[in-house]
Design an enzyme around this catalytic site. Structure first.
Site, PDB file in Angstrom:
ATOM      1  CG  LEU A   1      -1.900  -1.223   1.282  1.00  0.00           C
ATOM      2  CD1 LEU A   1      -2.816  -1.096   2.476  1.00  0.00           C
ATOM      3  CD2 LEU A   1      -2.689  -1.463   0.009  1.00  0.00           C
ATOM      4  CB  CYS A   2       4.436   2.092   0.270  1.00  0.00           C
ATOM      5  SG  CYS A   2       4.711   2.137   2.035  1.00  0.00           S
ATOM      6  CG  HIS A   3       1.106   6.318  -2.806  1.00  0.00           C
ATOM      7  ND1 HIS A   3       0.636   6.368  -1.508  1.00  0.00           N
ATOM      8  CD2 HIS A   3       0.026   6.438  -3.609  1.00  0.00           C
ATOM      9  CE1 HIS A   3      -0.682   6.524  -1.533  1.00  0.00           C
ATOM     10  NE2 HIS A   3      -1.079   6.574  -2.793  1.00  0.00           N
TER      11      HIS A   3
ATOM     12  CG  MET B   1       6.025   4.142   5.274  1.00  0.00           C
ATOM     13  SD  MET B   1       6.237   3.595   6.995  1.00  0.00           S
ATOM     14  CE  MET B   1       6.920   1.970   6.767  1.00  0.00           C
ATOM     15  CD  GLU B   2       8.895   6.066   0.694  1.00  0.00           C
ATOM     16  OE1 GLU B   2       8.103   5.483  -0.075  1.00  0.00           O
ATOM     17  OE2 GLU B   2       8.507   6.729   1.677  1.00  0.00           O
TER      18      GLU B   2
ATOM     19  CG  ASP C   1      24.341 -10.450   4.789  1.00  0.00           C
ATOM     20  OD1 ASP C   1      24.258 -11.641   5.175  1.00  0.00           O
ATOM     21  OD2 ASP C   1      24.666 -10.130   3.640  1.00  0.00           O
TER      22      ASP C   1
END
Length: 160
Positions: free
Chosen positions: A75-77, A113-114, A128
């Site tokens: 749902l993120c653009h 969110m980015e 990692d």
């Protein structure tokens, strides 16, 4: 409390319609902390890690992650980011790397969110690359630091 924007009137998931929102300058900053053994941090800072410059690889991974956030989080653009910065520095405690990110654009929806995705993936990449020498590392304190722009304006986190 505000209504959740990613749910319609029936409670079903939906992508928020930003068609009628104004285009404004938007920016978000986030951070993540990777705790590790002091020897691991020393190895990274002295350039003695067997995998090379792990900070450079984590920086690139964070930038790439910000650009692919819409592919990772439902749902993120998809956004036309104009700037993504990922800074990594040794924590003052001598046992951590602090990842700080900043994402910018002019658009109809925010970039929180980015920025959070960039910080998370940069920290995961460090994990990692360093797990062979330190499996006890811990990623913590992934958080939004600040956001500007849009209808809700400026928001800043309380100091940690």
């Amino acid at each position: 409390m505000n209504k959740l924007t990613h749910l319609d009137d029936k409670g079903e998931a939906r992508m928020v319609d930003v068609t009628d929102k104004a285009v404004t300058a938007r920016e978000a900053r986030a951070e993540a902390i990777l705790r590790m053994a002091p020897e691991t941090l020393r190895m990274i800072l002295d350039g003695e890690h067997p995998k090379g410059d792990v900070l450079a690889v984590a920086r690139i991974a964070g930038i790439m992650a910000a650009k692919k956030t819409h592919e990772l989080i439902p749902l993120c653009h998809s956004l036309n980011l104009t700037s993504v910065k990922v800074d990594l520095e040794a924590g003052e405690d001598g046992t951590s790397v602090v990842v700080r990110t900043r994402c910018k654009l002019s658009g109809q929806t925010g970039v929180e969110m980015e920025a959070l995705t960039a910080a998370s993936v940069a920290a995961l990449t460090l994990y990692d690359m360093c797990k062979a020498v330190d499996r006890g590392m811990v990623i913590e304190a992934v958080r939004l630091l600040e956001k500007t722009g849009g209808r809700s304006g400026h928001w800043q986190a309380d100091p940690a």
